[in-house]
Write a protein that holds these residues in place. Structure first.
Motif, short mmCIF file in Angstrom:
data_model
loop_
_atom_site.label_atom_id
_atom_site.label_comp_id
_atom_site.label_asym_id
_atom_site.label_seq_id
_atom_site.Cartn_x
_atom_site.Cartn_y
_atom_site.Cartn_z
N ALA A 1 -6.24 -9.58 -1.43
CA ALA A 1 -5.44 -9.77 -0.21
C ALA A 1 -3.95 -9.71 -0.53
CB ALA A 1 -5.80 -11.09 0.46
N VAL A 2 -3.56 -10.36 -1.62
CA VAL A 2 -2.14 -10.36 -2.01
C VAL A 2 -1.69 -8.95 -2.40
CG1 VAL A 2 -0.50 -11.21 -3.73
CG2 VAL A 2 -2.12 -12.79 -2.67
N VAL A 3 -2.51 -8.25 -3.16
CA VAL A 3 -2.17 -6.88 -3.56
C VAL A 3 -2.08 -5.97 -2.33
CG1 VAL A 3 -3.01 -4.83 -4.80
CG2 VAL A 3 -3.05 -7.07 -5.90
N GLY A 4 -3.02 -6.15 -1.40
CA GLY A 4 -2.99 -5.36 -0.16
C GLY A 4 -1.71 -5.62 0.63
N ALA A 5 -1.31 -6.88 0.72
CA ALA A 5 -0.08 -7.23 1.43
C ALA A 5 1.13 -6.62 0.74
CB ALA A 5 0.06 -8.75 1.53
N GLY A 6 1.19 -6.73 -0.57
CA GLY A 6 2.31 -6.16 -1.32
C GLY A 6 2.39 -4.65 -1.18
N THR A 7 1.22 -4.01 -1.23
CA THR A 7 1.19 -2.55 -1.07
C THR A 7 1.68 -2.14 0.30
OG1 THR A 7 -0.68 -2.42 -2.61
CG2 THR A 7 -0.32 -0.53 -1.19
N SER A 8 1.28 -2.88 1.32
CA SER A 8 1.75 -2.57 2.68
C SER A 8 3.26 -2.70 2.78
CB SER A 8 1.09 -3.51 3.70
OG SER A 8 -0.29 -3.24 3.79
N LEU A 9 3.81 -3.75 2.19
CA LEU A 9 5.27 -3.94 2.22
C LEU A 9 5.99 -2.84 1.46
CD1 LEU A 9 5.69 -7.80 1.85
CD2 LEU A 9 6.16 -6.38 3.85
N LEU A 10 5.46 -2.46 0.29
CA LEU A 10 6.09 -1.38 -0.49
C LEU A 10 6.05 -0.07 0.28
CD1 LEU A 10 4.82 -2.09 -4.13
CD2 LEU A 10 7.15 -2.34 -3.24
N GLY A 11 4.92 0.22 0.91
CA GLY A 11 4.81 1.45 1.69
C GLY A 11 5.80 1.48 2.84
N ALA A 12 5.96 0.35 3.51
CA ALA A 12 6.91 0.26 4.62
C ALA A 12 8.34 0.46 4.11
CB ALA A 12 6.78 -1.09 5.31
N ARG A 13 8.64 -0.14 2.96
CA ARG A 13 10.00 0.00 2.41
C ARG A 13 10.28 1.46 2.03
NH1 ARG A 13 11.24 -3.42 -2.65
NH2 ARG A 13 10.13 -1.72 -3.65
N GLU A 14 9.32 2.14 1.44
CA GLU A 14 9.51 3.55 1.07
C GLU A 14 9.66 4.44 2.31
OE1 GLU A 14 10.17 4.72 -1.99
OE2 GLU A 14 10.16 2.59 -2.47
N ALA A 15 8.88 4.14 3.35
CA ALA A 15 8.99 4.91 4.59
C ALA A 15 10.37 4.70 5.22
CB ALA A 15 7.89 4.51 5.56
#
Length: 193
Positions: free
Chosen positions: A13-27
């Motif tokens: 869950a934590v990795v999924g949340a972090g990945t979502s945040l990183l993807g949003a930041r890159e976008a």
């Protein structure tokens, strides 16, 4: 589920949340880059058309001054002296050939010639300035097109950045929710709740 399964679920869950945040930041970074690139193109367009706008502004100023004061001297245009000189020579030769050099008829012909060439030269000069002024309207039209493109690109980039940010937050929320649900499910299975 074992303790290691619970830990893995929480870590997921934590990795999924972090990945979502990183993807949003890159976008968001990509959208910002697109916006900056669009603005750079717009600034270059304005720089490219600046000489045309400046020339048109000078021509419009000259046209305005010509109408208001009437003191624009078109006799300084290219070829004016040559045309006047050649015309006077032709009239003088014609009068001399007929024995009427320096006569009243020749003076009248020279006066008419001067008026005609003066009027024609004024018209030529006025038309040249009008043509130069027209360059500015084309440059302004190009700038307006570039501004509209910039507006569309920046709007799209801002919308895409907002969508990416929303998607990232939704991903974080979903991951946290999934982790909490997994924990509650396991706690319920163990009879802890």
């Amino acid at each position: 589920m074992s303790l290691w399964g619970e830990i893995a679920s929480g870590v997921g869950a934590v990795v999924g949340a972090g990945t979502s945040l990183l993807g949003a930041r890159e976008a968001r970074k990509a959208a910002d880059k697109n916006r900056d690139f669009s603005y750079d193109i717009y600034k270059q367009q304005r720089a490219d058309t600046a000489p045309y706008r400046q020339t048109a502004n000078l021509a419009l100023s000259n046209l305005r001054d010509t109408y208001i004061t009437g003191d624009k001297d078109f006799r300084t245009s290219p070829g004016y002296d040559f045309r006047v000189g050649e015309g006077v020579k032709a009239l003088d030769r014609s009068a001399a050939a007929r024995g009427r050099l320096n006569s009243g008829g020749q003076a009248k012909a020279l006066t008419r010639f001067g008026q005609d060439i003066g009027s024609a030269e004024y018209d030529r000069g006025f038309n040249r300035m009008t043509s130069l002024a027209g360059l500015g309207s084309g440059a302004v039209a190009q700038d307006n097109t570039a501004a509209n493109s910039l507006m569309v690109n920046v709007g799209d980039a801002n919308r895409n950045a907002a969508l990416a940010r929303r998607s990232g937050y939704e991903g974080v929320g979903s991951s946290i929710n999934s982790g909490i649900n997994n924990y509650l499910t396991l706690a319920a299975l163990r009879g802890e709740i």
